[in-house]
Design a protein around this motif. Structure first.
Motif, PDB file in Angstrom:
ATOM      1  N   ASP A 166      -6.145  -0.487  -4.990  1.00 30.44           N
ATOM      2  CA  ASP A 166      -7.012  -1.063  -6.018  1.00 30.44           C
ATOM      3  C   ASP A 166      -6.795  -2.566  -6.091  1.00 30.44           C
ATOM      4  OD1 ASP A 166      -8.205   1.339  -6.772  1.00 30.44           O
ATOM      5  OD2 ASP A 166      -6.544   1.839  -8.091  1.00 30.44           O
ATOM      6  N   GLY A 167      -7.439  -3.260  -5.175  1.00 28.58           N
ATOM      7  CA  GLY A 167      -7.343  -4.710  -5.141  1.00 28.58           C
ATOM      8  C   GLY A 167      -8.107  -5.253  -3.947  1.00 28.58           C
ATOM      9  N   THR A 168      -8.090  -6.555  -3.810  1.00 28.67           N
ATOM     10  CA  THR A 168      -8.819  -7.220  -2.730  1.00 28.67           C
ATOM     11  C   THR A 168      -8.037  -7.114  -1.424  1.00 28.67           C
ATOM     12  OG1 THR A 168      -7.750  -9.353  -3.083  1.00 28.67           O
ATOM     13  CG2 THR A 168      -9.755  -8.886  -4.385  1.00 28.67           C
ATOM     14  N   LEU A 169      -8.655  -7.560  -0.365  1.00 28.71           N
ATOM     15  CA  LEU A 169      -7.979  -7.552   0.936  1.00 28.71           C
ATOM     16  C   LEU A 169      -6.738  -8.433   0.918  1.00 28.71           C
ATOM     17  CD1 LEU A 169      -7.763  -6.911   3.946  1.00 28.71           C
ATOM     18  CD2 LEU A 169      -9.298  -8.847   4.366  1.00 28.71           C
ATOM     19  N   THR A 170      -6.839  -9.636   0.382  1.00 27.24           N
ATOM     20  CA  THR A 170      -5.666 -10.513   0.384  1.00 27.24           C
ATOM     21  C   THR A 170      -4.564  -9.964  -0.515  1.00 27.24           C
ATOM     22  OG1 THR A 170      -6.766 -11.922  -1.248  1.00 27.24           O
ATOM     23  CG2 THR A 170      -6.889 -12.608   1.062  1.00 27.24           C
ATOM     24  N   GLU A 171      -4.935  -9.341  -1.638  1.00 27.93           N
ATOM     25  CA  GLU A 171      -3.920  -8.701  -2.479  1.00 27.93           C
ATOM     26  C   GLU A 171      -3.249  -7.558  -1.723  1.00 27.93           C
ATOM     27  OE1 GLU A 171      -5.970  -9.570  -6.849  1.00 27.93           O
ATOM     28  OE2 GLU A 171      -6.421  -7.701  -5.793  1.00 27.93           O
ATOM     29  N   PHE A 172      -4.037  -6.805  -0.957  1.00 23.68           N
ATOM     30  CA  PHE A 172      -3.495  -5.720  -0.138  1.00 23.68           C
ATOM     31  C   PHE A 172      -2.507  -6.269   0.884  1.00 23.68           C
ATOM     32  CE2 PHE A 172      -3.889  -3.503   3.966  1.00 23.68           C
ATOM     33  CZ  PHE A 172      -3.354  -2.268   3.635  1.00 23.68           C
ATOM     34  N   LEU A 173      -2.901  -7.308   1.612  1.00 20.13           N
ATOM     35  CA  LEU A 173      -2.020  -7.879   2.640  1.00 20.13           C
ATOM     36  C   LEU A 173      -0.721  -8.396   2.027  1.00 20.13           C
ATOM     37  CD1 LEU A 173      -4.660  -9.782   4.804  1.00 20.13           C
ATOM     38  CD2 LEU A 173      -3.358  -7.752   5.472  1.00 20.13           C
ATOM     39  N   VAL A 174      -0.805  -9.126   0.938  1.00 19.61           N
ATOM     40  CA  VAL A 174       0.400  -9.649   0.291  1.00 19.61           C
ATOM     41  C   VAL A 174       1.290  -8.493  -0.166  1.00 19.61           C
ATOM     42  CG1 VAL A 174       1.251 -10.881  -1.747  1.00 19.61           C
ATOM     43  CG2 VAL A 174      -0.616 -11.855  -0.389  1.00 19.61           C
ATOM     44  N   THR A 214       4.098  -2.616  -1.673  1.00 22.78           N
ATOM     45  CA  THR A 214       3.328  -1.383  -1.550  1.00 22.78           C
ATOM     46  C   THR A 214       3.636  -0.740  -0.204  1.00 22.78           C
ATOM     47  OG1 THR A 214       1.549  -2.199  -2.940  1.00 22.78           O
ATOM     48  CG2 THR A 214       0.996  -0.408  -1.439  1.00 22.78           C
ATOM     49  N   ALA A 215       3.971   0.547  -0.239  1.00 24.79           N
ATOM     50  CA  ALA A 215       4.220   1.297   0.996  1.00 24.79           C
ATOM     51  C   ALA A 215       2.942   2.024   1.381  1.00 24.79           C
ATOM     52  CB  ALA A 215       5.358   2.285   0.804  1.00 24.79           C
ATOM     53  N   VAL A 216       2.545   1.858   2.626  1.00 23.30           N
ATOM     54  CA  VAL A 216       1.356   2.517   3.154  1.00 23.30           C
ATOM     55  C   VAL A 216       1.829   3.492   4.225  1.00 23.30           C
ATOM     56  CG1 VAL A 216      -0.779   2.131   4.444  1.00 23.30           C
ATOM     57  CG2 VAL A 216      -0.132   0.566   2.630  1.00 23.30           C
ATOM     58  N   PRO A 217       1.369   4.754   4.203  1.00 22.19           N
ATOM     59  CA  PRO A 217       1.865   5.743   5.164  1.00 22.19           C
ATOM     60  C   PRO A 217       1.728   5.302   6.631  1.00 22.19           C
ATOM     61  CG  PRO A 217       0.389   6.781   3.563  1.00 22.19           C
ATOM     62  CD  PRO A 217       0.346   5.312   3.309  1.00 22.19           C
ATOM     63  N   GLN A 218       0.720   4.553   6.949  1.00 22.62           N
ATOM     64  CA  GLN A 218       0.479   4.169   8.334  1.00 22.62           C
ATOM     65  C   GLN A 218       1.310   2.962   8.772  1.00 22.62           C
ATOM     66  OE1 GLN A 218      -1.701   4.962   6.056  1.00 22.62           O
ATOM     67  NE2 GLN A 218      -3.131   6.438   6.878  1.00 22.62           N
ATOM     68  N   VAL A 219       2.004   2.313   7.854  1.00 26.47           N
ATOM     69  CA  VAL A 219       2.809   1.132   8.178  1.00 26.47           C
ATOM     70  C   VAL A 219       4.282   1.540   8.192  1.00 26.47           C
ATOM     71  CG1 VAL A 219       3.482  -1.189   7.450  1.00 26.47           C
ATOM     72  CG2 VAL A 219       1.109  -0.432   7.172  1.00 26.47           C
ATOM     73  N   PRO A 220       4.948   1.458   9.345  1.00 21.77           N
ATOM     74  CA  PRO A 220       6.357   1.867   9.411  1.00 21.77           C
ATOM     75  C   PRO A 220       7.255   0.909   8.624  1.00 21.77           C
ATOM     76  CG  PRO A 220       5.653   0.890  11.490  1.00 21.77           C
ATOM     77  CD  PRO A 220       4.440   0.985  10.622  1.00 21.77           C
ATOM     78  N   ASP A 221       8.335   1.455   8.060  1.00 28.62           N
ATOM     79  CA  ASP A 221       9.270   0.647   7.269  1.00 28.62           C
ATOM     80  C   ASP A 221       9.866  -0.496   8.083  1.00 28.62           C
ATOM     81  OD1 ASP A 221       8.838   2.332   5.119  1.00 28.62           O
ATOM     82  OD2 ASP A 221      10.558   3.610   5.584  1.00 28.62           O
ATOM     83  N   GLU A 222      10.146  -0.244   9.354  1.00 27.50           N
ATOM     84  CA  GLU A 222      10.804  -1.266  10.183  1.00 27.50           C
ATOM     85  C   GLU A 222       9.907  -2.463  10.484  1.00 27.50           C
ATOM     86  OE1 GLU A 222       9.438   2.097  12.906  1.00 27.50           O
ATOM     87  OE2 GLU A 222      10.613   1.979  11.089  1.00 27.50           O
ATOM     88  N   LEU A 223       8.632  -2.372  10.160  1.00 26.19           N
ATOM     89  CA  LEU A 223       7.718  -3.498  10.396  1.00 26.19           C
ATOM     90  C   LEU A 223       8.170  -4.738   9.644  1.00 26.19           C
ATOM     91  CD1 LEU A 223       4.957  -4.376  11.665  1.00 26.19           C
ATOM     92  CD2 LEU A 223       3.981  -3.907   9.420  1.00 26.19           C
ATOM     93  N   LEU A 224       8.746  -4.544   8.466  1.00 23.58           N
ATOM     94  CA  LEU A 224       9.120  -5.679   7.636  1.00 23.58           C
ATOM     95  C   LEU A 224      10.567  -6.111   7.837  1.00 23.58           C
ATOM     96  CD1 LEU A 224       7.277  -4.565   4.370  1.00 23.58           C
ATOM     97  CD2 LEU A 224       6.456  -6.029   6.217  1.00 23.58           C
TER      98      LEU A 224
END
Length: 194
Positions: A108-116, A123-133
């Protein structure tokens, strides 16, 4: 279709590219059909979603006509704007799906809010692995490098009659008219390297 103001600012500031070599956002000047926001891929993806929706194969967070593909995550996952209401792009939310469309998330937010939010670890997204960060997140532009001239050896024009004569002198059956057989051309080129 009008686009969200935050996306326009983002596209102007960053251009086409990827965050952390994992999250890609399409751009009106993307260099491939998969990264071009105004190309044909968003429509093709919507058609696939519509077919799956009509056949009851994959759940979607809203009707496919309200989903506009504008990016990707990892290896085939898609990012969408939920374009409802269509005439209020600054209120559009974000949705994402797995490659096969079985697991979805919404933000629930804009694209830039999502990216930040995602790239900061908030925010944890199922498709983004934890080790990415684990490494600092960087943006890599997909703008092609400058054109570089390459020296290419080219053969000066050769009279086909001389190739025919050479072929006959070396035992090839070469017609007096028409195309020179490929086997003769290849043999002549091997005998006359650049």
């Amino acid at each position: 279709m009008r686009l969200p103001g935050d996306y326009k600012r983002f596209a102007d500031a960053y251009g086409p590219g990827d965050f952390a070599d994992f999250i890609s956002i399409c751009h009106p000047h993307g260099y491939t059909e998969y990264s071009n926001l105004t190309g044909r891929m968003p429509g093709i993806i919507r058609e696939y979603l519509q077919q799956d929706y009509d056949q009851g194969k994959a759940p979607v967070p809203c009707h496919p006509r309200h989903l506009f593909s504008m990016g990707g995550i990892g290896n085939g996952e898609k990012l969408f704007w939920i374009t409802d209401p269509l005439d209020a792009p600054d209120t559009w939310r974000i949705a994402g799906s797995e490659d096969r469309g079985l697991r979805w998330f919404t933000f629930d937010g804009t694209l830039t809010e999502f990216l930040v939010s995602v790239l900061s670890g908030e925010t944890a997204v199922p498709q983004v692995p934890d080790e990415l960060l684990e490494e600092p997140v960087e943006f890599a532009s997909s703008v092609p490098g400058p054109w570089v001239s390459v020296n290419v050896k080219t053969r000066p024009p050769v009279n086909t009659e001389s190739i025919r004569e050479w072929g006959r002198a070396h035992g090839y059956d070469v017609p007096f008219r028409g195309r020179v057989p490929l086997v003769v051309l290849e043999a002549w080129e091997r005998a006359h390297p650049l």
